[in-house]
Design a protein around this motif. Structure first.
Motif, mmCIF file in Angstrom:
data_model
loop_
_atom_site.group_PDB
_atom_site.id
_atom_site.type_symbol
_atom_site.label_atom_id
_atom_site.label_comp_id
_atom_site.label_asym_id
_atom_site.label_seq_id
_atom_site.Cartn_x
_atom_site.Cartn_y
_atom_site.Cartn_z
ATOM 1 N N SER A 97 71.058 4.787 84.176
ATOM 2 C CA SER A 97 71.779 5.426 83.208
ATOM 3 C C SER A 97 72.997 6.466 83.790
ATOM 4 O O SER A 97 74.534 5.881 82.646
ATOM 5 N N ALA A 98 73.309 6.512 85.122
ATOM 6 C CA ALA A 98 74.192 6.885 85.827
ATOM 7 C C ALA A 98 75.166 5.856 85.739
ATOM 8 O O ALA A 98 76.673 6.203 85.298
ATOM 9 N N VAL A 99 74.783 4.454 85.813
ATOM 10 C CA VAL A 99 75.729 2.954 86.040
ATOM 11 C C VAL A 99 76.493 3.072 84.655
ATOM 12 O O VAL A 99 77.464 2.934 84.728
ATOM 13 N N GLU A 100 75.605 3.514 83.426
ATOM 14 C CA GLU A 100 75.791 2.696 81.909
ATOM 15 C C GLU A 100 77.271 3.636 81.660
ATOM 16 O O GLU A 100 78.494 3.285 80.941
ATOM 17 N N ARG A 101 76.539 5.192 82.411
ATOM 18 C CA ARG A 101 77.814 6.446 81.841
ATOM 19 C C ARG A 101 79.397 6.864 82.764
ATOM 20 O O ARG A 101 80.444 6.647 82.394
ATOM 21 N N MET A 102 78.733 5.721 83.384
ATOM 22 C CA MET A 102 79.849 5.497 84.427
ATOM 23 C C MET A 102 79.986 4.198 85.472
ATOM 24 O O MET A 102 79.532 4.102 86.865
ATOM 25 N N PRO A 103 80.388 3.276 85.302
ATOM 26 C CA PRO A 103 80.386 2.304 86.251
ATOM 27 C C PRO A 103 80.960 1.585 87.516
ATOM 28 O O PRO A 103 81.053 1.038 87.985
ATOM 29 N N ALA A 104 82.465 2.758 87.347
ATOM 30 C CA ALA A 104 82.523 3.127 88.978
ATOM 31 C C ALA A 104 81.835 3.951 89.664
ATOM 32 O O ALA A 104 82.814 3.681 91.481
ATOM 33 N N ALA A 132 77.093 -3.874 84.993
ATOM 34 C CA ALA A 132 77.890 -2.525 85.971
ATOM 35 C C ALA A 132 79.239 -3.488 86.214
ATOM 36 O O ALA A 132 80.443 -2.483 86.171
ATOM 37 N N LEU A 133 79.297 -4.780 86.590
ATOM 38 C CA LEU A 133 80.500 -5.640 86.377
ATOM 39 C C LEU A 133 81.121 -5.763 84.709
ATOM 40 O O LEU A 133 82.490 -5.883 85.427
ATOM 41 N N ALA A 134 80.195 -6.068 83.979
ATOM 42 C CA ALA A 134 81.107 -6.385 83.326
ATOM 43 C C ALA A 134 82.079 -5.371 82.581
ATOM 44 O O ALA A 134 82.436 -5.180 81.489
ATOM 45 N N ALA A 135 81.199 -3.925 82.498
ATOM 46 C CA ALA A 135 81.720 -2.137 82.232
ATOM 47 C C ALA A 135 82.829 -2.161 83.188
ATOM 48 O O ALA A 135 83.332 -0.816 82.834
ATOM 49 N N SER A 136 83.279 -3.222 84.355
ATOM 50 C CA SER A 136 84.275 -2.027 85.326
ATOM 51 C C SER A 136 85.036 -3.321 85.356
ATOM 52 O O SER A 136 85.269 -4.609 84.585
ATOM 53 N N HIS A 137 86.482 -2.112 86.357
ATOM 54 C CA HIS A 137 87.775 -3.177 85.740
ATOM 55 C C HIS A 137 88.135 -3.922 87.653
ATOM 56 O O HIS A 137 87.542 -2.771 88.483
ATOM 57 N N GLY A 142 85.874 0.191 94.878
ATOM 58 C CA GLY A 142 84.577 -0.066 94.637
ATOM 59 C C GLY A 142 83.649 -1.401 94.405
ATOM 60 O O GLY A 142 83.273 -1.684 94.260
ATOM 61 N N TYR A 143 85.084 -1.817 93.026
ATOM 62 C CA TYR A 143 84.668 -3.119 92.377
ATOM 63 C C TYR A 143 84.157 -4.714 93.891
ATOM 64 O O TYR A 143 83.426 -4.955 93.186
ATOM 65 N N GLY A 144 84.248 -3.778 95.206
ATOM 66 C CA GLY A 144 84.263 -5.520 95.948
ATOM 67 C C GLY A 144 82.714 -5.106 96.751
ATOM 68 O O GLY A 144 82.284 -6.368 96.782
ATOM 69 N N HIS A 145 82.423 -3.803 96.331
ATOM 70 C CA HIS A 145 80.946 -3.635 96.733
ATOM 71 C C HIS A 145 80.022 -4.039 95.509
ATOM 72 O O HIS A 145 79.350 -4.282 95.796
ATOM 73 N N ALA A 146 80.031 -3.611 94.072
ATOM 74 C CA ALA A 146 79.821 -3.703 93.458
ATOM 75 C C ALA A 146 80.182 -5.959 93.152
ATOM 76 O O ALA A 146 78.843 -5.814 92.629
#
Length: 370
Positions: A97-104, A132-137, A142-146
């Protein structure tokens, strides 16, 4: 609030380098980044997946209780409470839920996937990571970590091609991250490219052979690649120089050592004396019944070392845990005790009985975690 020190601590935690807790040592209750710092402290303990780390989760929850928390930190606290209560499935749902609310919030992603690893739900881990990747920029912190986390999740479900592509993309962004090196290693292992995997790990040694919580596990990958590539002498050297010393300090490193020892023994290599050392480590470090993944590696070590009395005490402790009406108790009844019975047959020389028992368990055994 995410400050520079909590950002650095999160980065260290996600890369598995340094000491994120040391970076947070000066954070006090009145500081604006206090809640995020407590989430990181809690997260390091959840990722450890050890009974002894539960007190750290408890302390963080106590320090956060009664405070007015932002929604992300509140979900972290509730997930920590679930983990502390022995309810990892609820913890996964809260981190998700935390990831869905804030993908970053890559810390929440890391913790969701860690809990999935604990329960053996790799399909859910890859699904969470992909969403999470789809919802991120790609430009977000932190995108590299994702990418690295998604890579590992896909390797665990056998999607080696996507895992490798994601892992290499992660390293383009974070080239010195041991967790990214590990993700690519898993992808290469999943695709059966042992010689290439060994060459990759040696080429990347400067990135993973550093003070890192992943150092021993990455060394294990190199040893397994070498063993599969027909170089048992190299695997033994890594076992003696890295895995066994680390096994005396950390149960998950002991699991890696057990896996390598088992493989070496199947190759006809005499490793008997090393089993005793590993059995001693599990006896000292591990509390039976918390995690079937470690329980079964410990039982293999005790039985292979000829420690019959120790193995019996271990099984009795697991049986006592199995009597509890809890997630751990249910998993001990459904997985650990039947698997220990298979090992009993194996150690008794009843290979066919063990094989038949393993066939019955095979579809469930992945739920032991790891």
């Amino acid at each position: 609030m995410i400050s520079e020190r909590t950002r650095q601590a999160t980065n260290q935690l996600l890369c598995a380098i340094g000491d994120p807790l040391e970076l947070l040592r000066g954070v006090e209750a009145g500081d604006e980044d206090f809640a995020r710092a407590e989430c990181i402290r809690m997260g390091t303990a959840v990722i450890a997946k050890l009974p002894g780390a539960l007190v750290q989760v408890e302390q963080a929850v106590e320090r956060l209780e009664g405070r007015h928390l932002p929604s992300a930190e509140l979900l972290h606290m509730r997930a920590g409470e679930a983990w502390l209560a022995g309810e990892p499935l609820r913890a996964i749902a809260l981190y998700e839920s935390a990831v869905e609310r804030m993908p970053a919030d890559v810390l929440a992603l890391r913790l969701a996937l860690s809990c999935c690893f604990f329960v053996g739900d790799h399909a859910r881990a890859s699904d969470i990571a992909e969403r999470a990747l789809a919802a991120s920029h790609p430009d977000q912190t932190g995108y590299g970590h994702a990418l690295a986390l998604a890579s590992f999740a896909h390797a665990e479900i056998g999607d080696a091609h996507r895992a490798e592509r994601l892992g290499r993309a992660a390293l383009e962004r974070e080239p010195t991250c041991p967790l990214g090196v590990h993700a690519v290693a898993h992808a290469l292992a999943e695709s059966g490219r042992s010689a290439e995997g060994a060459a990759w790990m040696r080429a990347q040694r400067a990135q993973w052979a550093v003070p890192s919580r992943m150092r021993t596990h990455n060394a294990w990958h190199l040893a397994m690649f070498d063993l599969d590539d027909g170089r048992p002498e190299s695997a033994i050297s890594i076992l003696d120089g890295s895995l066994l010393p680390a096994a005396e300090r950390w149960p998950l490193d002991a699991c890696d050592a057990a896996t390598l020892l088992w493989r070496l023994a199947r190759e006809g290599i005499d490793v008997a004396s090393r089993w005793v050392r590993l059995s001693d480590a599990f006896e000292r470090l591990w509390r039976p019944g918390f995690w079937p993944y470690v329980d079964l590696h410990a039982a293999i070590a005790h039985g292979s070392a000829g420690q019959g009395a120790r193995l019996l005490r271990f099984k009795l402790a697991v049986a006592a845990c199995a009597g509890a009406e809890s997630y751990a108790g249910e998993r001990a009844r459904r997985l650990t005790l039947p698997a220990l019975a298979v090992l009993d047959a194996w150690f008794a020389g009843e290979a066919q009985v063990a094989k038949e028992g393993l066939a019955v368990l095979s579809l469930r055994l992945g739920q032991a975690g790891g």
